[in-house]
Design a protein around this motif. Sequence first.
Motif, PDB file in Angstrom:
ATOM      1  N   MET A 168      52.194 -47.279  -1.602  1.00  0.00           N
ATOM      2  CA  MET A 168      52.462 -45.874  -1.315  1.00  0.00           C
ATOM      3  C   MET A 168      51.153 -45.109  -1.175  1.00  0.00           C
ATOM      4  O   MET A 168      50.091 -45.571  -1.598  1.00  0.00           O
ATOM      5  CB  MET A 168      53.324 -45.255  -2.413  1.00  0.00           C
ATOM      6  CG  MET A 168      52.702 -45.273  -3.794  1.00  0.00           C
ATOM      7  SD  MET A 168      53.731 -44.453  -5.027  1.00  0.00           S
ATOM      8  CE  MET A 168      53.634 -42.754  -4.488  1.00  0.00           C
ATOM      9  N   THR A 169      51.256 -43.936  -0.554  1.00  0.00           N
ATOM     10  CA  THR A 169      50.102 -43.059  -0.391  1.00  0.00           C
ATOM     11  C   THR A 169      50.464 -41.684  -0.932  1.00  0.00           C
ATOM     12  O   THR A 169      51.524 -41.129  -0.608  1.00  0.00           O
ATOM     13  CB  THR A 169      49.709 -42.937   1.098  1.00  0.00           C
ATOM     14  OG1 THR A 169      49.473 -44.233   1.629  1.00  0.00           O
ATOM     15  CG2 THR A 169      48.445 -42.091   1.253  1.00  0.00           C
ATOM     16  N   VAL A 170      49.592 -41.141  -1.763  1.00  0.00           N
ATOM     17  CA  VAL A 170      49.746 -39.791  -2.296  1.00  0.00           C
ATOM     18  C   VAL A 170      48.678 -38.917  -1.649  1.00  0.00           C
ATOM     19  O   VAL A 170      47.499 -39.266  -1.636  1.00  0.00           O
ATOM     20  CB  VAL A 170      49.598 -39.771  -3.830  1.00  0.00           C
ATOM     21  CG1 VAL A 170      49.663 -38.333  -4.346  1.00  0.00           C
ATOM     22  CG2 VAL A 170      50.673 -40.618  -4.484  1.00  0.00           C
ATOM     23  N   GLY A 171      49.104 -37.776  -1.116  1.00  0.00           N
ATOM     24  CA  GLY A 171      48.149 -36.926  -0.417  1.00  0.00           C
ATOM     25  C   GLY A 171      47.716 -37.567   0.882  1.00  0.00           C
ATOM     26  O   GLY A 171      48.483 -38.281   1.542  1.00  0.00           O
ATOM     27  N   ASP A 172      46.471 -37.341   1.238  1.00  0.00           N
ATOM     28  CA  ASP A 172      45.983 -37.863   2.511  1.00  0.00           C
ATOM     29  C   ASP A 172      45.581 -39.328   2.451  1.00  0.00           C
ATOM     30  O   ASP A 172      45.767 -40.069   3.416  1.00  0.00           O
ATOM     31  CB  ASP A 172      44.790 -37.029   3.000  1.00  0.00           C
ATOM     32  CG  ASP A 172      45.213 -35.623   3.384  1.00  0.00           C
ATOM     33  OD1 ASP A 172      46.385 -35.459   3.773  1.00  0.00           O
ATOM     34  OD2 ASP A 172      44.388 -34.701   3.266  1.00  0.00           O
TER      35      ASP A 172
ATOM     36  N   ALA B   5      57.419 -39.990  -8.182  1.00  0.00           N
ATOM     37  CA  ALA B   5      56.214 -39.523  -7.495  1.00  0.00           C
ATOM     38  C   ALA B   5      56.221 -38.008  -7.346  1.00  0.00           C
ATOM     39  O   ALA B   5      55.179 -37.343  -7.520  1.00  0.00           O
ATOM     40  CB  ALA B   5      56.107 -40.193  -6.135  1.00  0.00           C
ATOM     41  N   ALA B   6      57.393 -37.434  -7.046  1.00  0.00           N
ATOM     42  CA  ALA B   6      57.484 -35.975  -6.930  1.00  0.00           C
ATOM     43  C   ALA B   6      57.191 -35.304  -8.260  1.00  0.00           C
ATOM     44  O   ALA B   6      56.611 -34.212  -8.304  1.00  0.00           O
ATOM     45  CB  ALA B   6      58.876 -35.598  -6.429  1.00  0.00           C
ATOM     46  N   SER B   7      57.588 -35.960  -9.342  1.00  0.00           N
ATOM     47  CA  SER B   7      57.298 -35.420 -10.676  1.00  0.00           C
ATOM     48  C   SER B   7      55.813 -35.520 -11.018  1.00  0.00           C
ATOM     49  O   SER B   7      55.242 -34.602 -11.621  1.00  0.00           O
ATOM     50  CB  SER B   7      58.129 -36.183 -11.717  1.00  0.00           C
ATOM     51  OG  SER B   7      57.788 -35.794 -13.026  1.00  0.00           O
TER      52      SER B   7
ATOM     53  N   PRO C  52      52.007 -34.599  -0.612  1.00  0.00           N
ATOM     54  CA  PRO C  52      52.980 -35.418   0.128  1.00  0.00           C
ATOM     55  C   PRO C  52      52.890 -36.877  -0.321  1.00  0.00           C
ATOM     56  O   PRO C  52      51.804 -37.389  -0.614  1.00  0.00           O
ATOM     57  CB  PRO C  52      52.547 -35.269   1.583  1.00  0.00           C
ATOM     58  CG  PRO C  52      51.103 -34.913   1.521  1.00  0.00           C
ATOM     59  CD  PRO C  52      50.915 -34.119   0.258  1.00  0.00           C
ATOM     60  N   VAL C  53      54.025 -37.527  -0.408  1.00  0.00           N
ATOM     61  CA  VAL C  53      54.092 -38.920  -0.838  1.00  0.00           C
ATOM     62  C   VAL C  53      54.771 -39.728   0.273  1.00  0.00           C
ATOM     63  O   VAL C  53      55.838 -39.356   0.758  1.00  0.00           O
ATOM     64  CB  VAL C  53      54.881 -39.061  -2.155  1.00  0.00           C
ATOM     65  CG1 VAL C  53      55.066 -40.525  -2.504  1.00  0.00           C
ATOM     66  CG2 VAL C  53      54.173 -38.331  -3.288  1.00  0.00           C
ATOM     67  N   ARG C  54      54.139 -40.820   0.655  1.00  0.00           N
ATOM     68  CA  ARG C  54      54.698 -41.683   1.690  1.00  0.00           C
ATOM     69  C   ARG C  54      54.776 -43.117   1.176  1.00  0.00           C
ATOM     70  O   ARG C  54      53.775 -43.662   0.689  1.00  0.00           O
ATOM     71  CB  ARG C  54      53.839 -41.649   2.960  1.00  0.00           C
ATOM     72  CG  ARG C  54      53.706 -40.283   3.582  1.00  0.00           C
ATOM     73  CD  ARG C  54      52.908 -40.325   4.884  1.00  0.00           C
ATOM     74  NE  ARG C  54      51.578 -40.878   4.699  1.00  0.00           N
ATOM     75  CZ  ARG C  54      50.539 -40.190   4.212  1.00  0.00           C
ATOM     76  NH1 ARG C  54      50.698 -38.926   3.861  1.00  0.00           N
ATOM     77  NH2 ARG C  54      49.368 -40.757   4.090  1.00  0.00           N
ATOM     78  N   LEU C  55      55.956 -43.707   1.264  1.00  0.00           N
ATOM     79  CA  LEU C  55      56.092 -45.112   0.879  1.00  0.00           C
ATOM     80  C   LEU C  55      55.610 -45.994   2.013  1.00  0.00           C
ATOM     81  O   LEU C  55      55.953 -45.770   3.180  1.00  0.00           O
ATOM     82  CB  LEU C  55      57.543 -45.457   0.549  1.00  0.00           C
ATOM     83  CG  LEU C  55      58.116 -44.919  -0.757  1.00  0.00           C
ATOM     84  CD1 LEU C  55      59.426 -45.614  -1.062  1.00  0.00           C
ATOM     85  CD2 LEU C  55      57.152 -45.087  -1.913  1.00  0.00           C
TER      86      LEU C  55
END
Length: 399
Positions: free
Chosen positions: A53-57, A28-30, A36-39
Motif C-alpha cells: 500500500m501507499t500512504v500519501g504521495d 489506514a483511515a484511522s 490518501p491511501v492506495r492499496l
Amino acid sequence: MSLTTDTTTRPTTGEVFGYACAQIHQAAASMWPEAPVRLGAHVPSVTGYVHRMTVGDDRELFAKHSMLGSSLVSILRGVHGPWSVIESLQPDYAASAESLLAREAAQLKFLQGRLQAATTAGLTHGVLFTNPVTGPTLLERLLAQPASTSDLLGGVWAELEVLHRPGAPGDLLKGTFIGERSITGTFQRKFNGISGSVYIDHLGADRLSSETAENVVGVVRQVVNRLLRLRSLTLPSGPPSLAYGDLKPEHIHYPSGLGGRPTFLDPGLLVAGPVVDAAKLVSRTILGLIAVRPGRKTVQAMVDGVSTFTESITPPRAVTADLWLRELLMIWLMDTVNIMTTYLSAPATLPLPAQGLALIKAVGPVCAVTERMSWALSCGRSPRAVWDLALRQVIEAAS
C-alpha cells in the motif's frame, strides 16, 4: 486440525478477502486520516491477507490482516465454521492484546537493538502496518552465490546468537510468544486423531489429478505415522532458549547488498532450542532449491554448503551431537510435511505464492525425500547416516 467436507458452509474467498480488505482501509483511515491511501498488489500467502500500500504521495508500507490468528487455508476449509461465525468472532479477536498481530508487533519492537529487523508503522483494527525491507532475500543470494552457502547461513546464525542463549526467554514479555507457529505443535495439531486422518484424505483434491493425489495421500499418511511414533522417542537435545521461529529464507533480506547484515521479517519467537531454527532454515532452503531447480552444479554447491554449515553448529560431544542431529532431522521432516500439506489443502480459489505453486508441481520429488528420510529414521539408522541419505535424496530431487 478439523475441517468440514460440506463446501456450502465454508467461507468463500470473496467473503474473507473482502472483509480483510475493508479492515485494511478502515485501519489506514484511522492511522492517516489526512492522507490518501492506495492499496497496491496483493501478496499471495497461505497464512494471512497481505497487501502492499501507499500512504500519501510516496510512503510505501505493507498491511497484514489475520483472521482469528489462523491460516487462510484453515479459514477457507471451514475449520472455524461458516462465515457468519467467523465474522462475529473477528472484532473481539482483533481488539485483543493477545491477537497474533499484536504479539508480532511486540516481537518486532523487542528485536530492535538486538538484531536488524523490520519496523512497524502502526497496529489498529486488527491490521499491522510494517515498513518495507529492500534488498535480495537469503535464497536469492544463495542461488547467486552457491559456493558461499555455508558462509551466508553462518552469517544468519551469528545474528541469532542473542536469541539462542539459555536465558533469552526471560527477556521477552510474557504473553507475547507465538507458540502456534511451533513446528512440532503445528504437526501434532494437523495430524491429531480422526480429524488428522480426514485432513490427509483430502490432500490435493483441488490441486492435483486424482491419481497423483491418491499417491500423495498414501505417502503422507505413511510419513506422518512414522513421525508420530518417532516423536515420542525423541529427547530434547539441549535447554530451551528463544527461537526465531518463522526462519524462512524469504524472511531474511540484505538491504545493503553484498557484505551487509541481514534484516529479518515476520518473527514467530517462541521458547525452543536453537535446533528449531536450524531445522527450519535447512527445511525451507531445501524446499526453495527443489522449487527453483537451478541445475545440478548449483544444487551440489548449495547442498554441500548446507552440510558444512550444519556441521559447524552441531555440538562437539558425540552423544549430544547424535541427539541434536536426530532432532534436527525430525523437525526438518515435520516442517516440510506441514507446509507441503498446507499448500496441497489450499482451495483452488486461494492465490498461492510462486514457490508454493512450484512445490505442488514438484510434489513427487518432495514426497520421495520425506519418505526415504522417515523410513531411515524408523529403521533406527544413525542420525549421521540419515543426514547423508537425506542430502543425496535432495540432490536428486532438486536436479
